[in-house]
Design a protein around this motif. Structure first.
Motif, PDB file in Angstrom:
ATOM      1  N   ALA A  46       0.853  -1.185   0.000  1.00 44.47           N
ATOM      2  CA  ALA A  46       0.000   0.000   0.000  1.00 44.47           C
ATOM      3  C   ALA A  46       0.887   1.233   0.000  1.00 44.47           C
ATOM      4  CB  ALA A  46      -0.911  -0.001   1.222  1.00 44.47           C
ATOM      5  N   HIS A  89       0.948   5.161   0.469  1.00 49.46           N
ATOM      6  CA  HIS A  89       0.160   6.256   1.036  1.00 49.46           C
ATOM      7  C   HIS A  89       0.992   7.524   1.164  1.00 49.46           C
ATOM      8  CE1 HIS A  89      -3.685   4.429   1.846  1.00 49.46           C
ATOM      9  NE2 HIS A  89      -3.080   3.341   2.301  1.00 49.46           N
ATOM     10  N   GLU A 111      -2.759   5.331   6.049  1.00 53.10           N
ATOM     11  CA  GLU A 111      -2.808   3.869   5.939  1.00 53.10           C
ATOM     12  C   GLU A 111      -4.012   3.291   6.672  1.00 53.10           C
ATOM     13  OE1 GLU A 111      -1.422   4.502   9.934  1.00 53.10           O
ATOM     14  OE2 GLU A 111      -0.766   5.433   8.071  1.00 53.10           O
ATOM     15  N   LEU A 144      -5.266  -4.188   5.360  1.00 48.85           N
ATOM     16  CA  LEU A 144      -3.933  -4.471   5.877  1.00 48.85           C
ATOM     17  C   LEU A 144      -4.017  -5.444   7.054  1.00 48.85           C
ATOM     18  CD1 LEU A 144      -2.428  -0.887   5.613  1.00 48.85           C
ATOM     19  CD2 LEU A 144      -1.551  -2.916   4.431  1.00 48.85           C
ATOM     20  N   THR A 192       2.455  -7.758   4.357  1.00 55.17           N
ATOM     21  CA  THR A 192       1.869  -6.430   4.141  1.00 55.17           C
ATOM     22  C   THR A 192       2.974  -5.381   4.238  1.00 55.17           C
ATOM     23  OG1 THR A 192       1.233  -6.386   6.481  1.00 55.17           O
ATOM     24  CG2 THR A 192      -0.464  -7.018   4.891  1.00 55.17           C
ATOM     25  N   LEU A 209       3.842  -1.331   3.847  1.00 55.35           N
ATOM     26  CA  LEU A 209       3.328   0.040   3.782  1.00 55.35           C
ATOM     27  C   LEU A 209       4.456   0.971   3.380  1.00 55.35           C
ATOM     28  CD1 LEU A 209       1.303   2.352   4.334  1.00 55.35           C
ATOM     29  CD2 LEU A 209       2.055   2.289   6.737  1.00 55.35           C
ATOM     30  N   THR A 232       5.068   4.915   3.093  1.00 55.73           N
ATOM     31  CA  THR A 232       4.549   6.241   3.442  1.00 55.73           C
ATOM     32  C   THR A 232       5.474   7.280   2.822  1.00 55.73           C
ATOM     33  OG1 THR A 232       3.619   5.403   5.512  1.00 55.73           O
ATOM     34  CG2 THR A 232       3.897   7.786   5.330  1.00 55.73           C
ATOM     35  N   CYS A 255       1.173   0.760  12.719  1.00 51.65           N
ATOM     36  CA  CYS A 255       1.621  -0.461  12.039  1.00 51.65           C
ATOM     37  C   CYS A 255       1.555  -1.659  12.979  1.00 51.65           C
ATOM     38  CB  CYS A 255       3.036  -0.282  11.507  1.00 51.65           C
ATOM     39  SG  CYS A 255       3.159   0.830  10.095  1.00 51.65           S
ATOM     40  N   ILE A 279       1.300  -4.810  10.418  1.00 53.48           N
ATOM     41  CA  ILE A 279       1.967  -4.607   9.134  1.00 53.48           C
ATOM     42  C   ILE A 279       3.366  -5.205   9.186  1.00 53.48           C
ATOM     43  CG2 ILE A 279       2.985  -2.803   7.668  1.00 53.48           C
ATOM     44  CD1 ILE A 279       0.451  -1.146   8.262  1.00 53.48           C
ATOM     45  N   LEU A 315       7.447  -1.556   7.080  1.00 49.48           N
ATOM     46  CA  LEU A 315       7.192  -0.130   6.882  1.00 49.48           C
ATOM     47  C   LEU A 315       8.383   0.494   6.174  1.00 49.48           C
ATOM     48  CD1 LEU A 315       5.766   2.617   7.362  1.00 49.48           C
ATOM     49  CD2 LEU A 315       6.876   2.673   9.617  1.00 49.48           C
TER      50      LEU A 315
END
Length: 277
Positions: free
Chosen positions: A10, A12, A18, A26, A36, A38, A40, A77, A82, A85
């Protein structure tokens, strides 16, 4: 087939994004054993500072806000379980029309090719089977959301990967319901002027244009906790006012538009990984 786990990435714009649109998926896919990831893009430095201080107000230090929001993001997270990250750490560009839009180091001013090249490296590393980001308008026009969309789509073109690709969205029926709920929780909220009402009506898509409806009701508690982890931005996170039970009733469905799919899975679908398992 390989031993590599199925992977969701994902992309974002800010810390807290998120949780709002993808917290459910997620959490759900992490619980199903899917990796998963993420990404950012910004540091969130244009968010609220201590006591709700806004950018430009006394007491608002973008660097301190960014550090605080990084810590909140990590807590979010943890709530969503998650796996990985990644932070690109571009400077938050702020809302449309803010002076921060023009700062040379802002995400909005970053050449798309530069941001895309960094994201493409992450894609090559994680090899996502599903990528989720915003549509070309960033869902509601925020510069950093638009830029996240641009670098994601450009990064995909820089790689040889062919994941399923989704853009977050909301059905018009849900947008109408949220407007009613906001008035319920904010009785003194004025009616929007006609121009604002028309702009709000354009957000999201007609229900029959939504390709993907993912039921995340069982994970709404984690989603609420992830939003609550961003405590410094609580003034801006309307959903927290509902309380966890009401939140779960209203926020249990996350919706997307599928824009790339090598599997040929039929739509409408109820699983981002339809056709992959």
């Amino acid at each position: 087939m390989t031993d590599r786990p199925l992977t969701l990435m994902a992309v974002h714009a800010h810390p807290d994004d998120e949780a709002t649109g993808t917290g459910g998926v997620l959490a759900r896919y992490a619980a199903e054993g899917i990796r998963t990831v993420l990404v950012t893009c910004t540091d969130g430095g244009c968010g609220d500072g201590p006591g709700g201080a806004k950018p430009g107000d006394p007491g608002h230090d973008p660097a301190a806000v960014a550090l605080m929001r990084r810590q909140e993001l990590k807590a979010s997270c943890d709530a969503l379980k998650i796996s990985d990250l990644e932070m690109l750490d571009y400077a938050d560009s702020g809302m449309t029309g803010w002076p921060s839009n023009d700062a040379p180091e802002s995400f909005w001013q970053t050449p798309v090719e530069e941001g895309a090249a960094r994201l493409a490296e992450l894609m090559r590393h994680y090899r996502p089977d599903v990528v989720v980001t915003y549509d070309e308008n960033g869902f509601y026009g925020h510069p950093d959301h638009i830029q996240a969309h641009r670098i994601t789509m450009a990064a995909l073109e820089m790689t040889t990967l062919t994941p399923k690709v989704y853009w977050t969205t909301m059905p018009h029926s849900a947008m109408q319901r949220f407007g009613e709920i906001m008035r319920e929780f904010q009785e003194d909220m004025p009616e929007p002027d006609p121009a604002e009402a028309a702009a709000l009506a354009d957000i999201g898509l007609p229900d029959d244009e939504i390709t993907t409806w993912v039921d995340t009701t069982a994970f709404s508690g984690q989603k609420f906790d992830a939003l609550a982890a961003h405590a410094s931005q609580g003034e801006n996170i309307f959903f927290l006012r509902m309380g966890k039970e009401r939140f779960g009733e209203l926020m249990g469905m996350e919706t997307f538009v599928r824009v790339q799919d090598p599997t040929g899975a039929a739509v409408p679908e109820n699983d981002l990984f339809a056709g992959l398992r």
